[in-house]
Design an enzyme around this catalytic site. Structure first.
Site, PDB file in Angstrom:
ATOM      1  N   ASN A  23       0.806  -1.233   0.000  1.00 35.20           N
ATOM      2  CA  ASN A  23       0.000   0.000   0.000  1.00 35.20           C
ATOM      3  C   ASN A  23       0.837   1.280   0.000  1.00 35.20           C
ATOM      4  OD1 ASN A  23       0.719  -0.461   2.649  1.00 35.20           O
ATOM      5  ND2 ASN A  23      -1.264   0.087   3.514  1.00 35.20           N
ATOM      6  N   GLU A  38       4.648  -3.774  12.351  1.00 36.79           N
ATOM      7  CA  GLU A  38       3.653  -2.722  12.092  1.00 36.79           C
ATOM      8  C   GLU A  38       2.497  -3.413  11.390  1.00 36.79           C
ATOM      9  OE1 GLU A  38       3.684   0.285  13.115  1.00 36.79           O
ATOM     10  OE2 GLU A  38       5.777   0.664  13.625  1.00 36.79           O
ATOM     11  N   CYS A  48      -3.276   1.367   6.812  1.00 39.21           N
ATOM     12  CA  CYS A  48      -3.479   0.806   8.152  1.00 39.21           C
ATOM     13  C   CYS A  48      -4.076   1.863   9.072  1.00 39.21           C
ATOM     14  CB  CYS A  48      -2.151   0.316   8.701  1.00 39.21           C
ATOM     15  SG  CYS A  48      -0.882   1.576   8.605  1.00 39.21           S
ATOM     16  N   GLU A  50       8.292   3.073  14.556  1.00 35.63           N
ATOM     17  CA  GLU A  50       9.129   3.482  13.426  1.00 35.63           C
ATOM     18  C   GLU A  50       9.109   5.003  13.342  1.00 35.63           C
ATOM     19  OE1 GLU A  50       7.611   1.085  10.085  1.00 35.63           O
ATOM     20  OE2 GLU A  50       9.338  -0.224  10.394  1.00 35.63           O
TER      21      GLU A  50
END
Ligand code: NAP
Length: 486
Positions: free
Chosen positions: A160, A259, A293, A467
């Site tokens: 994505n 993640e 997400c 991150e």
């Protein structure tokens, strides 16, 4: 494809990048990359075998000591150089991303800028890795605390955000002095392959970064995870795959950053500025066609304003032009593939069957391409399938609430915990609700939280670790303590 599109796709290496060289898969195998706007084949890229994966990891392991020993400033300069080249080549890179992933060109440009920013951020972090020196509480001995690279890393990224999810891992890995093997998603390998050329041009040594593209992700990556040769896995993708990889990492106790998926609530209180809330909802829902997400997946709106909010949101979403991302003015590109389109279609049908009302959109046009229109549903019952899982499409389900407690309880009623969004003008309520929400990130009166300088990540089943931000580099560093007798 136009001549220009053809030239951009042809300009990218379609092979594996191992030990600083472009190589074919051992058996010459390839797989096709499709344009999701047409369903047609763009090109074929190398399909790595497990042996190719092992060759890539061997190269990363061999390069590790020298890469770790480089002056931090040299690694920082590589990242700065890559930041600059990403900007220099933004037009072609954005087009390449749009062709393989579908997002509109303006969003693809935005992603390249965002991706480059991770390199700029971690170039600064590379030269600020610190340690400590301390007197033991009882006196006598001293503690020397040093930070060292974790070692060779396996990096796995989703389709994505084909460039940014890679630079978000490669930036801190390079800054910390970790070598790596990166595996992009099979739908979108081209952006990452283009990045390999950039990293090579700015002097990243052979073997320090390797890239394998493969159809059989598990077949190639599992033996690498289980080999014990890599010391870390950093994965971005679904919770289902992340959970499986965590189990695989357990065998050799790999450092793990995950993640994973999200199911973001977006709460609009009765005192919110409705224009701001609609704007925020559009950003939180429609960025990347809802294939994020961080996408707002459940919109809880106070019952006193839900009709007005729904009307304004539907009006704005209905105006968003849908089409091939390369066309001028398009705001909504295709979904990634047929399976994604089927999933969104079936989730909307299920909600409607359970009593939801379609305010706009609600059914896919006929092909070609995997398009789904911006859709707003009101009165979505809490047992609708889309409430419990990631929609990953341009669909905004609205559900009313009456009290703050009810909104917070509904928002937290999920195994995910990545991000939530809150719209209110009441400062105390904003802080109270932000504290009560079980998510790693909260957007207060804003529909976007991603920023390379901020710690991005989730709690619960949305992941482990962060991150970006000042802590992003920690994921790639070990702490070593040396006890010194004086
Ligand atoms: P996915 O199916 O989990 O795939 C992600 C990556 O894992 C791809 O490179 C995939 O390779 C690889 N993979 C799949 N099975 C594997 C296996 N058995 N062993 C090793 N690697 C494997 O997820 P996706 O559909 O691409 O991406 C969407 C998901 O990513 C959503 O859940 C979204 O929420 C999440 N996401 C999270 C974040 C975050 O920061 N939290 C950011 C973006 C996306 P192939 O595609 O080649 O099979």
């Amino acid at each position: 494809m136009t001549e220009h599109e053809n030239r951009v796709v042809s300009g990218v290496q379609k092979r594996l990048f191992i030990d600083g060289k472009w190589v074919d898969a051992t058996d010459g195998a390839t797989f096709d990359v499709l344009d999701p706007a047409t369903g047609e084949v763009l090109c074929a890229v190398a399909d790595a075998s497990p042996q190719d994966g092992r060759a890539a990891l061997d190269a990363a392991v061999a390069a590790q000591p020298e890469f770790a020993a480089l002056p931090p400033r040299e690694r920082a300069d590589m990242l700065t150089g890559a930041f600059e080249l990403l900007h220099e080549r933004i037009d072609d890179l954005a087009l390449l991303m749009t062709l393989e992933m579908g997002k509109p060109l303006a969003e693809a440009r935005g992603e390249i800028t965002y991706a480059a920013e991770f390199f700029r951020h971690f170039a600064a972090e590379a030269v600020r890795i610190d340690g400590g020196y301390q007197t033991a509480p009882a006196g006598g001995s001293r503690f020397l605390i040093a930070r060292q690279p974790v070692g060779p890393c396996l990096l796995i990224t989703p389709w994505n955000f084909p460039m940014a999810m890679g630079t978000r891992k490669l930036g801190p890995a390079i800054a910390a002095g970790c070598t790596s093997v990166i595996k992009p998603a099979h739908q979108t390998p081209l952006s990452m392959l283009a990045l390999m050329d950039i990293l090579s041009e700015v002097g990243v040594p052979a073997g320090a970064v390797n890239c394998v593209t493969a159809m059989d992700a598990g077949g190639v990556m599992e033996p690498l995870i289980r080999s014990g040769l890599a010391r870390k896995l950093s994965f971005t993708g679904s919770t289902k795959v992340g959970r499986m990889l965590l189990e695989q990492c357990a065998e050799k106790i790999l450092r793990t950053s995950l993640e994973l998926g999200g199911n973001a609530p977006l709460i609009v209180f009765e005192d919110a500025d409705l224009d701001e809330a609609v704007e925020g909802a559009i950003l939180a829902k429609m960025r990347n066609m809802g294939e994020a997400c961080t996408a707002a997946n459940r919109l809880f709106v106070h019952s006193s304003v839900i009709d007005e909010f729904g009307r304004r949101l539907a009006e704005r979403m209905a105006e968003m032009p849908v089409g091939r991302g390369t066309e001028d003015g398009v705001r909504v590109g295709p979904l990634i593939d047929e399976a994604a389109l089927q999933k969104v279609t079936s989730l909307v049908d299920d909600a409607v069957k359970r009593g939801a009302t379609v305010l706009t959109g609600g059914s896919a046009p006929s092909g070609p391409g995997f398009f789904y229109p911006p859709t707003v549903l009101s009165g979505v019952p809490r047992d609708a399938e889309m409430v419990g899982q990631e929609i990953f499409g341009p669909v905004a389900p609205l559900t009313p609430f009456d009290t703050e407690e009810e909104a917070v309880a509904a928002a937290n009623d999920t195994e995910y915990g990545l991000v939530s969004y809150v719209f209110t003008n009441d400062l105390r309520r904003a802080l109270r609700v932000a504290e009560a929400l079980e998510t790693g990130m909260v957007g207060l009166n804003q529909g976007i939280v991603s920023n390379p300088a901020a710690p991005f990540g989730g709690i619960k089943e949305s992941g482990l670790g962060r991150e970006g931000g000042a802590v992003g580099i920690d994921e790639f560093l070990e702490t070593k303590y040396v006890g010194i007798k004086m």
